[in-house]
Design a protein around this motif. Structure first.
Motif, PDB file in Angstrom:
ATOM      1  N   VAL A  47       4.900   8.758  -9.158  1.00  0.00           N
ATOM      2  CA  VAL A  47       6.013   8.400  -8.288  1.00  0.00           C
ATOM      3  C   VAL A  47       5.524   8.235  -6.851  1.00  0.00           C
ATOM      4  CG1 VAL A  47       6.611  10.826  -7.813  1.00  0.00           C
ATOM      5  CG2 VAL A  47       8.370   9.051  -7.604  1.00  0.00           C
ATOM      6  N   VAL A  48       6.186   7.368  -6.124  1.00  0.00           N
ATOM      7  CA  VAL A  48       6.005   7.261  -4.681  1.00  0.00           C
ATOM      8  C   VAL A  48       7.113   8.087  -4.037  1.00  0.00           C
ATOM      9  CG1 VAL A  48       5.971   5.758  -2.658  1.00  0.00           C
ATOM     10  CG2 VAL A  48       4.912   5.001  -4.799  1.00  0.00           C
ATOM     11  N   LEU A  49       6.729   9.143  -3.344  1.00  0.00           N
ATOM     12  CA  LEU A  49       7.690  10.005  -2.668  1.00  0.00           C
ATOM     13  C   LEU A  49       7.953   9.459  -1.262  1.00  0.00           C
ATOM     14  CD1 LEU A  49       6.234  13.426  -3.890  1.00  0.00           C
ATOM     15  CD2 LEU A  49       8.180  12.155  -4.831  1.00  0.00           C
ATOM     16  N   GLY A  50       8.464  10.309  -0.387  1.00  0.00           N
ATOM     17  CA  GLY A  50       8.795   9.885   0.973  1.00  0.00           C
ATOM     18  C   GLY A  50      10.273   9.581   1.090  1.00  0.00           C
ATOM     19  N   HIS A  51      10.954  10.303   1.982  1.00  0.00           N
ATOM     20  CA  HIS A  51      12.408  10.089   2.123  1.00  0.00           C
ATOM     21  C   HIS A  51      12.880  10.250   3.570  1.00  0.00           C
ATOM     22  CE1 HIS A  51      11.934  14.431   1.529  1.00  0.00           C
ATOM     23  NE2 HIS A  51      13.116  14.602   2.088  1.00  0.00           N
ATOM     24  N   GLU A  52      11.963  10.047   4.499  1.00  0.00           N
ATOM     25  CA  GLU A  52      12.325  10.063   5.924  1.00  0.00           C
ATOM     26  C   GLU A  52      11.754   8.816   6.589  1.00  0.00           C
ATOM     27  OE1 GLU A  52      12.613  14.882   6.800  1.00  0.00           O
ATOM     28  OE2 GLU A  52      10.857  13.792   7.496  1.00  0.00           O
ATOM     29  N   GLY A  53      12.070   7.665   6.031  1.00  0.00           N
ATOM     30  CA  GLY A  53      11.477   6.414   6.493  1.00  0.00           C
ATOM     31  C   GLY A  53      12.245   5.762   7.627  1.00  0.00           C
ATOM     32  N   PHE A  95       6.783   6.605   1.297  1.00  0.00           N
ATOM     33  CA  PHE A  95       5.353   6.810   1.520  1.00  0.00           C
ATOM     34  C   PHE A  95       4.634   5.506   1.171  1.00  0.00           C
ATOM     35  CE2 PHE A  95       5.177  11.734   0.811  1.00  0.00           C
ATOM     36  CZ  PHE A  95       5.699  11.917   2.085  1.00  0.00           C
ATOM     37  N   ALA A  96       4.997   4.452   1.841  1.00  0.00           N
ATOM     38  CA  ALA A  96       4.491   3.110   1.539  1.00  0.00           C
ATOM     39  C   ALA A  96       4.740   2.209   2.736  1.00  0.00           C
ATOM     40  CB  ALA A  96       5.192   2.541   0.307  1.00  0.00           C
ATOM     41  N   CYS A  97       4.024   1.109   2.776  1.00  0.00           N
ATOM     42  CA  CYS A  97       4.199   0.180   3.904  1.00  0.00           C
ATOM     43  C   CYS A  97       5.504  -0.602   3.805  1.00  0.00           C
ATOM     44  CB  CYS A  97       3.003  -0.763   4.009  1.00  0.00           C
ATOM     45  SG  CYS A  97       2.823  -1.898   2.620  1.00  0.00           S
ATOM     46  N   HIS A  98       6.089  -0.688   2.614  1.00  0.00           N
ATOM     47  CA  HIS A  98       7.395  -1.315   2.427  1.00  0.00           C
ATOM     48  C   HIS A  98       8.206  -0.479   1.449  1.00  0.00           C
ATOM     49  CE1 HIS A  98       5.213  -4.734   4.120  1.00  0.00           C
ATOM     50  NE2 HIS A  98       6.386  -5.306   4.373  1.00  0.00           N
ATOM     51  N   LYS A 114       0.862  -1.180   0.000  1.00  0.00           N
ATOM     52  CA  LYS A 114       0.000   0.000   0.000  1.00  0.00           C
ATOM     53  C   LYS A 114       0.896   1.227   0.000  1.00  0.00           C
ATOM     54  CE  LYS A 114      -3.837   1.982   2.714  1.00  0.00           C
ATOM     55  NZ  LYS A 114      -4.648   1.801   3.951  1.00  0.00           N
ATOM     56  N   ALA A 115       0.611   2.169  -0.918  1.00  0.00           N
ATOM     57  CA  ALA A 115       1.488   3.328  -1.045  1.00  0.00           C
ATOM     58  C   ALA A 115       0.689   4.560  -1.443  1.00  0.00           C
ATOM     59  CB  ALA A 115       2.575   3.057  -2.085  1.00  0.00           C
ATOM     60  N   ALA A 116       1.267   5.733  -1.188  1.00  0.00           N
ATOM     61  CA  ALA A 116       0.698   7.001  -1.632  1.00  0.00           C
ATOM     62  C   ALA A 116       1.423   7.416  -2.903  1.00  0.00           C
ATOM     63  CB  ALA A 116       0.859   8.060  -0.551  1.00  0.00           C
ATOM     64  N   VAL A 117       0.677   7.605  -3.989  1.00  0.00           N
ATOM     65  CA  VAL A 117       1.262   7.866  -5.305  1.00  0.00           C
ATOM     66  C   VAL A 117       0.965   9.298  -5.735  1.00  0.00           C
ATOM     67  CG1 VAL A 117       1.376   7.118  -7.711  1.00  0.00           C
ATOM     68  CG2 VAL A 117       0.913   5.435  -5.899  1.00  0.00           C
ATOM     69  N   ALA A 118       2.015  10.004  -6.172  1.00  0.00           N
ATOM     70  CA  ALA A 118       1.842  11.329  -6.774  1.00  0.00           C
ATOM     71  C   ALA A 118       1.693  11.144  -8.279  1.00  0.00           C
ATOM     72  CB  ALA A 118       3.045  12.208  -6.459  1.00  0.00           C
TER      73      ALA A 118
END
Length: 366
Positions: free
Chosen positions: A57-63, A140-143, A4-8
């Motif tokens: 794209v799936v963003l997120g860079h503070e995982g 920005f995703a579960c994995h 599951k992910a958040a997609v831009a």
């Protein structure tokens, strides 16, 4: 595996929550079950098309999360380790070899092009390519799949849900003070912008013993927080001229200034607030082609300096665990800046960040 992910998908539009396919990690990759991810201003800048990242794209860079699979060539971490995923680097260029990984010669392609080095993506949806590997993770995703270069093992005693922002925003602000500007005890410091990066810089200035700490922001609530976190003075530039006020406070200007806004006019004011031999750091993301105008006589005659700073010039394997420990000791209380949201609430988290309602949103994946 499906995630599951958040997609831009559209510039400036809300992210969509979708089910995606993710490949197994390659020999040199690591699969992390994401526990929580910070929302950073850079994510929003990219969503809005201001930097060259392709959509969808799936963003997120503070995982931050737990390692679930490792490729055969991985030796840095093992399954079950608690980790923070930070910015990516090549590990081979002159900057990386000199331990200045935030100035990697391949920083842009490794972090903003949302693809592996060979141009592929580990993410897809029913045959459609979804760009991934943003900052070597797309968290920005579960994995998320990351790499040895940008994974940092952390002690399991720390609250993993809290640690993600140490990967970029918090690390950037604190590192600007501790690693780049190298502010020492007794010096004066002004930070322009009291968001998560600016307040992290302020807390770091307090840790290193700066005597005068000035926070400049148009948001009175942020200024109140700045005072609680250690600012000796606060300035709202909608009411007074910040440069003139800083000169009144110090008598001659500050030893160090830091701009977190990326706004050319604010940067000019920050430089004008410097004492002779003072240094101003800039780290705010702005549109490509943004230019800065300075008063040449003031700048040159006072021996003043202006420097760009990326990711706090940190060595993440050292700096991230150090900040986590300082937080555990109560000396670097960045936990006071955060508010938690679920993945389904990510657009609310982004809105609250943009409007200033929340200083540092963290999205939980559970």
């Amino acid at each position: 595996m499906q995630i599951k992910a958040a997609v831009a998908r559209v510039q400036g539009a809300p992210l969509s929550i979708e089910a995606l396919d993710i490949e197994d990690p390659r020999d040199n990759e690591i699969l992390v079950k994401v526990v929580a991810t910070g929302v950073c201003h850079t994510d929003l800048v990219v969503r809005d098309g201001m930097l060259p990242t392709p959509l969808p794209v799936v963003l997120g860079h503070e995982g931050a999360g737990i390692v679930t699979k490792v490729g055969r060539a991985i030796s840095k971490v093992d399954v079950g380790d608690h980790v923070v995923m930070t910015f990516n680097s090549c590990g081979r260029c002159p900057s990386c070899q000199d331990h200045h990984v935030s100035y990697c010669h391949e920083f842009f392609p490794r972090n903003f092009f949302a693809a592996r080095a060979d141009g592929t993506s580990a993410l897809s949806k029913q045959g459609e390519r979804i760009n991934g590997n943003f900052f070597g993770q797309s968290s920005f995703a579960c994995h998320a799949i990351c790499h040895e270069a940008n994974v940092v093992k952390v002690d399991a005693k720390f609250d993993l849900e809290l640690l993600g922002p140490l990967a970029c925003g918090i690390q950037t602000g604190a590192g600007a003070v501790m690693n780049a500007l190298k502010i020492s005890a007794g010096k004066s410091f002004a930070v322009f912008g009291a968001g998560s990066v600016g307040l992290s810089a302020l807390m770091a200035a307090r840790v290193v013993g700066a005597a005068t700490i000035v926070a400049v922001d148009t948001n009175d609530d942020r200024l109140a927080m700045a005072r609680e976190l250690g600012a000796t003075h606060t300035i709202n530039p909608t009411r007074v001229d910040a440069t003139e006020e800083i000169t009144k406070i110090t008598g001659y200007g500050v030893n160090f200034a830091l701009d977190t806004t990326g706004m050319a006019a604010v940067i000019r004011g920050a430089v004008m607030s410097l004492a002779p031999m003072g240094t101003c750091g800039i780290l705010g993301a702005s549109a490509m082609g943004t230019e800065i105008t300075l008063d040449e006589v003031h700048f040159m005659s006072g021996g003043r300096r202006l420097m760009g700073i990326v990711e706090g010039e940190s060595v993440p394997e050292v700096f991230i665990p150090m900040l986590a420990e300082l937080n555990a000791q109560g000396r670097f209380p960045f936990d006071r800046l955060v508010k938690f949201y679920s993945l389904d609430q990510i657009n609310e988290a982004i809105h609250d960040s943009e409007t200033g309602k929340t200083i540092k949103p963290i999205v939980r994946m559970s």
